[in-house]
Design an enzyme around this catalytic site. Sequence first.
Site: not given
Ligand code: ADE
Ligand code: ZN
Length: 329
Positions: A16, A196, A199
């Site tokens: 990642h 993603h 998060e």
């Molecule tokens: N683009 C770059 N880093 C990111 C992240 N942590 N979450 C979502 N988009 C991203």
């Molecule tokens: Zn990311």
Amino acid sequence: MNIIEFIKKTPKSELHLHIEGTLEPDHMFALAKRNNIQIPFANVDEVKSAYNFSNLESFLKIFYQGSIVLVKEQDFFDLTSAYALKCKENNVVHTEIFFDPQTHVNRGISFDTVINGIYKALQKANKEFGLTFKIIMCFLRHLDEESGFAMLDQASAHKEKIVGVGLDSSEIGNPPSKFKKLFEKAIEKGFLTVAHAGEEGPPEYIWEALDHLKVKRIDHGVQCLRDKRLIEKLRNSQTPLTVCPLSNIKLRVFKKLEEHNLKKMLDQKLMVMINSDDPAYFGGYINKNLIACQAALNLSMNEVKTLLINSFKSSFLEEEKKREWISKI
Ligand code: ADE
Ligand code: ZN
């Protein structure tokens, strides 16, 4: 060997990593000068003090702004070569990197310029010190699906360079289901899929990434512990979760590393590993992430080994290669 030495010396895989997120402030300045581009900072210290984020959205604003200094194929080549050297320093032997073509194409840079610069640098690193790699093209989820389809068309001409597609940018309000048709098309064309999810967004977004986008891995996924049924599903399927601890602290997903849920995820027997996400913005590459987590969460040698092994297991390397690297840990 003590645990810190072990972390530094052991061969690692990274799953990642946004290549645009490896643009170090001094490199940003050098490229701004080389391409005669105005950036809203007077010096490197000003850039660094702007790297104080309150959430994902506040980071993305600065992150996309930083990318405007990348113009020519040589810029993408230099950026990627600098990251490849960081791999060497960190004993990362295999890396699977993201790039965000819409960030560049939407300001007039050609898709070919971006992918060719990145690819040539990784090939050179492969020849020079054996770094193996895969490239994953991410769609920006704050944009519409139609714009994603245009990228997928362009990617088809570079199929041999791009192993899969992913989904990044502003999570909340842009659920995976928004891109169901796009991911179906990508799978039809033979791309692997990742996204993603979880998060900042809720566990439902992780369910959607699994059910609608048929992902092989969830990027981040730390919100999964809020849903018991989801934990069970992720444990049974051993779906990889590419956790990025220093990123989570910088973007205030957790207040401090001691409160990060990585160890709880390990205790739940989830397929987790440690990654650096956007190391130039979040304060460190993979070894720094590993060393900081080991100390903050008091991880045992066995837990550290599990994290390193999980990363190879979850990679898109051939099974034989995975076994080879895992036997060295
Ligand atoms: N683009 C770059 N880093 C990111 C992240 N942590 N979450 C979502 N988009 C991203
Ligand atoms: Zn990311």
